[in-house]
Motif scaffolding. Sequence first.
Motif, PDB file in Angstrom:
ATOM      1  N   PRO A 170       0.781  -4.319   7.263  1.00 32.33           N
ATOM      2  CA  PRO A 170      -0.002  -5.160   6.407  1.00 32.33           C
ATOM      3  C   PRO A 170      -0.885  -4.808   5.102  1.00 32.33           C
ATOM      4  O   PRO A 170      -0.965  -5.670   4.204  1.00 32.33           O
ATOM      5  CB  PRO A 170      -1.172  -5.340   7.785  1.00 32.33           C
ATOM      6  N   GLU A 171      -0.827  -3.247   5.234  1.00 31.38           N
ATOM      7  CA  GLU A 171      -1.505  -3.054   4.004  1.00 31.38           C
ATOM      8  C   GLU A 171      -0.324  -2.912   2.646  1.00 31.38           C
ATOM      9  O   GLU A 171      -0.773  -3.631   1.628  1.00 31.38           O
ATOM     10  CB  GLU A 171      -1.994  -1.433   4.099  1.00 31.38           C
ATOM     11  N   PHE A 172       0.854  -2.707   3.140  1.00 33.94           N
ATOM     12  CA  PHE A 172       1.920  -2.658   2.128  1.00 33.94           C
ATOM     13  C   PHE A 172       2.301  -4.235   1.709  1.00 33.94           C
ATOM     14  O   PHE A 172       2.311  -4.623   0.541  1.00 33.94           O
ATOM     15  CB  PHE A 172       3.211  -2.280   2.771  1.00 33.94           C
ATOM     16  N   VAL A 173       1.953  -5.410   2.645  1.00 30.19           N
ATOM     17  CA  VAL A 173       2.267  -6.767   2.498  1.00 30.19           C
ATOM     18  C   VAL A 173       0.936  -7.139   1.568  1.00 30.19           C
ATOM     19  O   VAL A 173       1.270  -7.824   0.380  1.00 30.19           O
ATOM     20  CB  VAL A 173       2.225  -7.464   3.516  1.00 30.19           C
ATOM     21  N   LEU A 174      -0.014  -6.736   1.585  1.00 26.84           N
ATOM     22  CA  LEU A 174      -1.284  -6.901   0.871  1.00 26.84           C
ATOM     23  C   LEU A 174      -0.965  -6.493  -0.721  1.00 26.84           C
ATOM     24  O   LEU A 174      -1.335  -7.351  -1.454  1.00 26.84           O
ATOM     25  CB  LEU A 174      -2.566  -6.407   1.387  1.00 26.84           C
ATOM     26  N   ILE A 175      -0.564  -5.257  -0.622  1.00 24.77           N
ATOM     27  CA  ILE A 175      -0.250  -4.698  -2.055  1.00 24.77           C
ATOM     28  C   ILE A 175       0.697  -5.540  -2.527  1.00 24.77           C
ATOM     29  O   ILE A 175       0.792  -5.841  -3.940  1.00 24.77           O
ATOM     30  CB  ILE A 175      -0.026  -3.270  -2.007  1.00 24.77           C
ATOM     31  N   ASP A 176       1.778  -5.806  -1.928  1.00 17.00           N
ATOM     32  CA  ASP A 176       2.785  -6.638  -2.612  1.00 17.00           C
ATOM     33  C   ASP A 176       2.489  -7.924  -2.933  1.00 17.00           C
ATOM     34  O   ASP A 176       2.963  -8.404  -4.160  1.00 17.00           O
ATOM     35  CB  ASP A 176       4.085  -6.768  -1.469  1.00 17.00           C
ATOM     36  N   THR A 177       1.732  -8.475  -2.081  1.00 19.62           N
ATOM     37  CA  THR A 177       1.269  -9.928  -2.508  1.00 19.62           C
ATOM     38  C   THR A 177       0.302  -9.858  -3.866  1.00 19.62           C
ATOM     39  O   THR A 177       0.453 -10.660  -4.887  1.00 19.62           O
ATOM     40  CB  THR A 177       0.474 -10.469  -1.374  1.00 19.62           C
ATOM     41  N   LYS A 178      -0.612  -9.084  -3.969  1.00 21.75           N
ATOM     42  CA  LYS A 178      -1.489  -8.767  -5.060  1.00 21.75           C
ATOM     43  C   LYS A 178      -0.491  -8.430  -6.330  1.00 21.75           C
ATOM     44  O   LYS A 178      -0.829  -8.785  -7.414  1.00 21.75           O
ATOM     45  CB  LYS A 178      -2.483  -7.675  -4.628  1.00 21.75           C
ATOM     46  N   SER A 179       0.488  -7.530  -6.020  1.00 22.36           N
ATOM     47  CA  SER A 179       1.244  -7.424  -7.419  1.00 22.36           C
ATOM     48  C   SER A 179       2.162  -8.463  -7.700  1.00 22.36           C
ATOM     49  O   SER A 179       2.349  -8.497  -9.285  1.00 22.36           O
ATOM     50  CB  SER A 179       2.155  -5.940  -7.020  1.00 22.36           C
ATOM     51  N   ARG A 180       2.308  -9.408  -6.844  1.00 21.09           N
ATOM     52  CA  ARG A 180       3.053 -10.490  -7.187  1.00 21.09           C
ATOM     53  C   ARG A 180       2.185 -11.509  -8.086  1.00 21.09           C
ATOM     54  O   ARG A 180       2.595 -12.235  -9.161  1.00 21.09           O
ATOM     55  CB  ARG A 180       3.677 -11.227  -6.112  1.00 21.09           C
ATOM     56  N   ARG A 181       0.851 -11.634  -7.824  1.00 20.68           N
ATOM     57  CA  ARG A 181      -0.080 -12.112  -8.583  1.00 20.68           C
ATOM     58  C   ARG A 181      -0.091 -11.594  -9.923  1.00 20.68           C
ATOM     59  O   ARG A 181      -0.369 -12.442 -10.999  1.00 20.68           O
ATOM     60  CB  ARG A 181      -1.476 -12.317  -7.979  1.00 20.68           C
TER      61      ARG A 181
END
Length: 184
Positions: A145-156
Amino acid sequence: MSTPIVYVVDDDAAVRDSVTLLLHTANIEVKAYESANAFLADYDPDMQGCLLLDIRLPGMSGTELQLELVRRGTSLPIIYLSAYGDVPTTVHAMKYGAFDVLTKPVNPQVLIDNVQAAFKLSAQRAANHVAVAEARRKLALLTVPEFVLIDTKSRREFGPQDERRFGDADIGSESELSQQRVRI
């Protein structure tokens, strides 16, 4: 950080001795080897400094040594010093990451300047290696979940135009997020 060293690999004892003497007068530490195999016997991936390398060596040539070091992932800058520098050999050396190609006899100040510039590059590569290792260590500690959060934030932050730079990874059923494709 360790003291940078110039690793001289040349089959001509007179060249090894004169280069060692020159560099010692500039307060530069030197280790000299008569062959590529002798150097490889001492090789450590964490070496700091640069490699001053002859192109034509008995046994393994300078260019073969360069390819072996590239295969091993070296960060040691290579300066070729040879009486036999030709265009195809120079192109090959530079293509595989040589720092410079100098011809014998070399201007002493040019050699010293190249060595000092290669030392700076070596230090920068060592610092980058440490930073990348630390980043990898920290990433390995993340939960899915932490990795997905970072991935989502970096996409923005980067936007969809940058997605081509990232590959795909499967997140299996062991995660609490159910099976899905996540771009990393």
